[in-house]
Design a protein around this motif. Sequence first.
Motif, PDB file in Angstrom:
ATOM      1  N   ASP A  81       0.837  -1.470   0.070  1.00 28.81           N
ATOM      2  CA  ASP A  81       0.163  -0.278  -0.037  1.00 28.81           C
ATOM      3  C   ASP A  81       0.960   0.969  -0.343  1.00 28.81           C
ATOM      4  N   GLY A  82       1.960   1.410  -0.357  1.00 30.37           N
ATOM      5  CA  GLY A  82       3.238   2.248  -0.779  1.00 30.37           C
ATOM      6  C   GLY A  82       4.200   2.599  -0.226  1.00 30.37           C
ATOM      7  N   GLU A  83       3.903   1.288   1.545  1.00 34.29           N
ATOM      8  CA  GLU A  83       4.756   1.827   2.362  1.00 34.29           C
ATOM      9  C   GLU A  83       5.822   0.876   2.564  1.00 34.29           C
ATOM     10  N   ASP A  84       7.122   1.112   2.594  1.00 36.85           N
ATOM     11  CA  ASP A  84       8.302   0.071   3.516  1.00 36.85           C
ATOM     12  C   ASP A  84       8.474  -0.677   4.006  1.00 36.85           C
ATOM     13  N   ILE A  85       7.478  -1.957   3.576  1.00 37.20           N
ATOM     14  CA  ILE A  85       8.085  -2.557   5.296  1.00 37.20           C
ATOM     15  C   ILE A  85       8.811  -4.296   4.890  1.00 37.20           C
ATOM     16  N   THR A  86       9.451  -3.406   3.839  1.00 35.54           N
ATOM     17  CA  THR A  86      10.727  -4.548   3.924  1.00 35.54           C
ATOM     18  C   THR A  86      11.032  -5.156   5.768  1.00 35.54           C
ATOM     19  N   SER A  87      11.247  -4.594   5.860  1.00 38.31           N
ATOM     20  CA  SER A  87      12.059  -4.859   7.460  1.00 38.31           C
ATOM     21  C   SER A  87      10.795  -4.765   9.058  1.00 38.31           C
ATOM     22  N   ARG A  88       9.265  -4.779   8.371  1.00 39.30           N
ATOM     23  CA  ARG A  88       8.482  -5.187   9.366  1.00 39.30           C
ATOM     24  C   ARG A  88       7.481  -6.365   9.431  1.00 39.30           C
ATOM     25  N   ILE A  89       8.587  -7.215   8.522  1.00 39.49           N
ATOM     26  CA  ILE A  89       8.153  -8.522   8.290  1.00 39.49           C
ATOM     27  C   ILE A  89       8.268  -9.889   8.573  1.00 39.49           C
ATOM     28  N   ARG A  90       9.287  -9.292   9.391  1.00 42.12           N
ATOM     29  CA  ARG A  90      10.499 -10.691  10.193  1.00 42.12           C
ATOM     30  C   ARG A  90       9.577 -10.977  11.644  1.00 42.12           C
ATOM     31  N   THR A  91       8.472 -10.813  11.355  1.00 37.09           N
ATOM     32  CA  THR A  91       8.249 -11.709  13.307  1.00 37.09           C
ATOM     33  C   THR A  91       7.365 -12.642  12.913  1.00 37.09           C
ATOM     34  N   GLU A  92       7.090 -13.137  14.166  1.00 36.67           N
ATOM     35  CA  GLU A  92       6.989 -14.225  14.369  1.00 36.67           C
ATOM     36  C   GLU A  92       5.247 -14.322  14.175  1.00 36.67           C
ATOM     37  N   GLU A  93       4.494 -13.031  13.983  1.00 36.80           N
ATOM     38  CA  GLU A  93       2.420 -13.686  14.057  1.00 36.80           C
ATOM     39  C   GLU A  93       3.052 -13.294  12.382  1.00 36.80           C
ATOM     40  N   ILE A  94       3.651 -12.703  12.207  1.00 38.94           N
ATOM     41  CA  ILE A  94       3.231 -12.185  10.443  1.00 38.94           C
ATOM     42  C   ILE A  94       4.337 -13.779   9.602  1.00 38.94           C
ATOM     43  N   GLY A  95       5.112 -13.986  10.414  1.00 38.22           N
ATOM     44  CA  GLY A  95       5.708 -15.550   9.717  1.00 38.22           C
ATOM     45  C   GLY A  95       4.651 -16.986   9.614  1.00 38.22           C
ATOM     46  N   LYS A  96       4.069 -16.678  11.441  1.00 34.04           N
ATOM     47  CA  LYS A  96       2.479 -17.725  11.467  1.00 34.04           C
ATOM     48  C   LYS A  96       1.356 -17.732   9.870  1.00 34.04           C
ATOM     49  N   ALA A  97       0.840 -15.812  10.161  1.00 33.32           N
ATOM     50  CA  ALA A  97       0.595 -15.749   9.122  1.00 33.32           C
ATOM     51  C   ALA A  97       0.237 -16.477   7.314  1.00 33.32           C
ATOM     52  N   ALA A  98       2.421 -15.808   7.269  1.00 31.57           N
ATOM     53  CA  ALA A  98       2.574 -16.428   5.488  1.00 31.57           C
ATOM     54  C   ALA A  98       2.874 -17.957   5.651  1.00 31.57           C
ATOM     55  N   SER A  99       3.173 -18.742   6.806  1.00 29.46           N
ATOM     56  CA  SER A  99       2.662 -19.834   6.167  1.00 29.46           C
ATOM     57  C   SER A  99       1.189 -20.621   6.005  1.00 29.46           C
ATOM     58  N   SER A 100       0.030 -19.995   6.700  1.00 31.87           N
ATOM     59  CA  SER A 100      -0.821 -19.638   6.509  1.00 31.87           C
ATOM     60  C   SER A 100      -1.701 -20.044   5.112  1.00 31.87           C
ATOM     61  N   VAL A 101      -1.033 -18.240   5.009  1.00 30.70           N
ATOM     62  CA  VAL A 101      -1.521 -18.132   3.336  1.00 30.70           C
ATOM     63  C   VAL A 101      -0.413 -19.170   2.264  1.00 30.70           C
ATOM     64  N   ALA A 102       0.344 -19.739   2.537  1.00 35.25           N
ATOM     65  CA  ALA A 102       1.090 -20.042   1.667  1.00 35.25           C
ATOM     66  C   ALA A 102       0.773 -21.259   0.837  1.00 35.25           C
ATOM     67  N   ALA A 103      -0.435 -22.022   1.943  1.00 35.47           N
ATOM     68  CA  ALA A 103      -1.278 -22.990   1.639  1.00 35.47           C
ATOM     69  C   ALA A 103      -2.076 -22.778   0.709  1.00 35.47           C
ATOM     70  N   TYR A 104      -2.622 -21.670   0.249  1.00 39.90           N
ATOM     71  CA  TYR A 104      -3.710 -21.823  -0.547  1.00 39.90           C
ATOM     72  C   TYR A 104      -3.011 -21.527  -2.284  1.00 39.90           C
ATOM     73  N   GLN A 105      -3.835 -22.677  -3.096  1.00 40.17           N
ATOM     74  CA  GLN A 105      -3.425 -22.223  -4.098  1.00 40.17           C
ATOM     75  C   GLN A 105      -3.447 -20.990  -5.333  1.00 40.17           C
ATOM     76  N   LYS A 106      -4.510 -20.737  -4.859  1.00 35.09           N
ATOM     77  CA  LYS A 106      -4.249 -19.257  -5.664  1.00 35.09           C
ATOM     78  C   LYS A 106      -3.697 -17.977  -5.172  1.00 35.09           C
ATOM     79  N   VAL A 107      -3.207 -17.606  -3.381  1.00 45.46           N
ATOM     80  CA  VAL A 107      -2.040 -17.266  -3.291  1.00 45.46           C
ATOM     81  C   VAL A 107      -1.014 -17.466  -4.309  1.00 45.46           C
ATOM     82  N   ARG A 108      -0.882 -18.870  -4.052  1.00 43.81           N
ATOM     83  CA  ARG A 108       0.707 -20.101  -4.755  1.00 43.81           C
ATOM     84  C   ARG A 108       0.603 -19.037  -6.286  1.00 43.81           C
ATOM     85  N   GLU A 109      -0.599 -19.624  -6.823  1.00 43.13           N
ATOM     86  CA  GLU A 109      -0.359 -18.769  -8.162  1.00 43.13           C
ATOM     87  C   GLU A 109      -0.056 -17.442  -8.840  1.00 43.13           C
TER      88      GLU A 109
END
Length: 223
Positions: A81-109
């Motif tokens: 959304d126009g904001e640099d979040i490069t250094s803000r995505i390395r948290t355990e909470e976001i890591g768990k969210a990433a693992s969840s969304v990565a399981a969805y075929q449409k996201v992966r595609e």
Amino acid sequence: MKKFAVAVDGPAGSGKSTVAKEIAKALGILYIDTGAMYRTVGMACLKKGINPADEEAVVASLDSLDMKIFPEAGGQRILLDGEDITSRIRTEEIGKAASSVAAYQKVREKLVEIQQGLAKEQSVIMDGRDIGTKVLPDAEVKIYLDASVEERAKRRVGELEAQGKTADLETIREEIAQRDYQDMHRENSPLCRAEDAVNVDTTGLDIPAVTAKLLALIAEKTK
């Protein structure tokens, strides 16, 4: 030098991203952090109040996903959304969210299409969970980095403490083991080693040692 691709897969905390960045710098090629892309989708969901476990809602949100990736020497920057979040995505909470969304075929595609497009333009090194099996199945070099759960937990604790945060080793160990199980047993593109990948165990090795080992391997495979 001819164009080539290096696919690096492995579980969380095995050193993929750190080593891949070092190799990209040494060889002057583009580093693509695919995990950061999934973390960005996870962060986008959390910002919108979407439960990462709600596949229908996550997939529906992809149409409004405003993610921009800017490759740069030794890494990449990501804007959400126009904001640099490069250094803000390395948290355990976001890591768990990433693992969840990565399981969805449409996201992966959606993300794989972006990743493959970047690899068509120039030599790349890309790390993730299914690079050698799904994203870059024709990569000239495929590497599977691994390390014991205990080793990876200690590394994570060290990273958190370096950031001035407190961390419990046993809690981190359990979280990593759970992340491994989730990544290896998801329905779409589970974490696994490509048949033609070279397995490299990084347990007990520091970054320079792993980097040197992989550079020698890449040189042999691309000569």
